[in-house]
Design an enzyme around this catalytic site. Structure first.
Site, PDB file in Angstrom:
ATOM      1  N   PRO A 153       0.826  -1.203   0.000  1.00  0.00           N
ATOM      2  CA  PRO A 153       0.000   0.000   0.000  1.00  0.00           C
ATOM      3  C   PRO A 153       0.859   1.251   0.000  1.00  0.00           C
ATOM      4  O   PRO A 153       1.653   1.461   0.889  1.00  0.00           O
ATOM      5  CB  PRO A 153      -0.799  -0.117   1.299  1.00  0.00           C
ATOM      6  N   ASN A 157      -4.173   2.533   0.773  1.00  0.00           N
ATOM      7  CA  ASN A 157      -3.520   3.317   1.823  1.00  0.00           C
ATOM      8  C   ASN A 157      -4.050   3.037   3.218  1.00  0.00           C
ATOM      9  O   ASN A 157      -3.474   3.504   4.196  1.00  0.00           O
ATOM     10  CB  ASN A 157      -3.708   4.814   1.555  1.00  0.00           C
ATOM     11  N   VAL A 183      -2.402   3.882   8.465  1.00  0.00           N
ATOM     12  CA  VAL A 183      -2.682   4.831   7.390  1.00  0.00           C
ATOM     13  C   VAL A 183      -1.370   5.157   6.692  1.00  0.00           C
ATOM     14  O   VAL A 183      -0.421   5.629   7.324  1.00  0.00           O
ATOM     15  CB  VAL A 183      -3.323   6.123   7.933  1.00  0.00           C
ATOM     16  N   CYS A 184      -1.312   4.912   5.392  1.00  0.00           N
ATOM     17  CA  CYS A 184      -0.094   5.133   4.622  1.00  0.00           C
ATOM     18  C   CYS A 184      -0.218   6.456   3.877  1.00  0.00           C
ATOM     19  O   CYS A 184      -0.977   6.567   2.908  1.00  0.00           O
ATOM     20  CB  CYS A 184       0.098   3.978   3.641  1.00  0.00           C
ATOM     21  N   LEU A 185       0.522   7.462   4.340  1.00  0.00           N
ATOM     22  CA  LEU A 185       0.397   8.805   3.776  1.00  0.00           C
ATOM     23  C   LEU A 185       1.692   9.574   4.017  1.00  0.00           C
ATOM     24  O   LEU A 185       2.202   9.616   5.138  1.00  0.00           O
ATOM     25  CB  LEU A 185      -0.776   9.538   4.443  1.00  0.00           C
TER      26      LEU A 185
END
Length: 325
Positions: A11, A149, A156-158
């Site tokens: 992700p 994400n 949470v991938c951000l």
């Protein structure tokens, strides 16, 4: 390449640039916003301070002991002020009077995406070195993976919260980055029209016909998962939003069911539903002109059956949840 699942791996966020403030002030640049979700018509403060944080993901953490009265607390109070003044109509935040290091937010899924009319909850926590490091963010997934994400375990991938190695200008900047930017980035850049292409290695496929086929298939699976999440949310709403969830689905339930019907028989591409049937027809006409026709034959028997079952289950869930005391 195999047909995509609702949880492609790894992700990655793949966002272009996070929202910035205008001239370093408190007002965010909204140029990155997704199509605006239809805001609820009932009364619910966009920002408020509550007392019960018992079900917050970071409630038992010791990330920020003795935060009240510290220098960092003043910076958190500035965040509160930014949120109170600038939250869009489709994001609602709750702060806690006895734990100013914690926040909870719900983001309404943007129109024009497979996330439309969904409710997405996030818990945030400030650490003792804020704003040197960004707040920690946890996503209430209800056990479902419906975006590259957003993990089932709440990760949470951000880039903006430094959980993905994006470009320098995309990452957290202690001088200008804010919680509001995080929330708007999630709504505009994560919950987007074509989440399949959130994977950077798939970006090259976006202009490819085969990539669009995979993206369309992904959106169908995502929407089914979003409907399932609605039902799980109604069974177990998070604290301080129980009334909001009940009123929201009481107001939006008919529209959501109508979207299920439209997607089931192929009248509208998933994510493009509009409750105005004339506008749906206009959307289809525009798609025809752009080679993006949604034909009835494009809807598989399996998807149709799953969508029809989802419609029945959602209808029963709305009736039970919105009419029970």
């Amino acid at each position: 390449m195999a047909s995509p699942s609702p949880s492609p791996s790894p992700p990655l966020d793949g966002e272009d640039k996070h929202p910035t403030t205008v001239d370093g002030g408190d007002e965010p640049n909204r140029s990155l916003s997704s199509p605006s979700p239809s805001p609820p018509s009932f009364s619910f403060k966009r920002f408020d301070i509550v007392s019960d944080y018992s079900d917050h993901h970071y409630a038992d953490s010791n990330l920020f002991p003795n935060c009240i009265g510290s220098d960092v607390s003043k910076k958190i109070m500035r965040e509160w002020k930014i949120l109170e003044r600038n939250l869009p109509e489709s994001i609602f935040v709750r702060a806690y009077e006895e734990r100013i290091d914690l926040l909870r937010a719900v983001i309404v899924g943007p129109s024009g995406t497979p996330y439309h009319d969904g409710l997405f909850f996030f818990d945030l926590a400030f650490t003792s070195d804020y704003p040197i490091t960004p707040p920690m963010v946890y996503y209430h997934s209800y056990g479902l993976r419906l975006n590259p994400n957003l993990y089932e375990d709440g990760y949470v991938c951000l880039s903006l919260i430094n959980t993905w190695d994006g470009k320098e200008e995309e990452r957290w900047n202690p001088s200008i980055s804010t919680v509001l930017q995080i929330l708007i980035s999630i709504q505009a850049l994560v919950l987007n029209e074509k989440p399949y292409f959130n994977e950077p290695e798939l970006e090259e496929e976006e202009a490819d016909d085969q990539g669009e086929i995979y993206s369309d298939a992904y959106n169908k699976e995502v929407y089914l998962l979003c409907c399932e999440m609605m039902m799980r949310l109604m069974k177990n709403p998070v604290k301080n939003y129980e009334e909001f969830v009940r009123n929201y689905f009481g107001e939006k339930g008919e529209r959501i069911l109508a979207a299920c019907e439209a997607y089931s028989d192929g009248r509208v591409r998933v994510g493009r539903y509009n409750e105005n049937e004339k506008e749906n027809n206009n959307i289809n006409n525009n798609n025809n002109n752009n080679g993006e026709t949604c034909k009835r034959g494009d809807v598989s028997a399996i998807f149709k059956a799953l969508m029809e079952k989802t419609h029945r289950d959602l209808h029963a869930a709305f009736l039970h949840f919105c009419t029970s005391s």
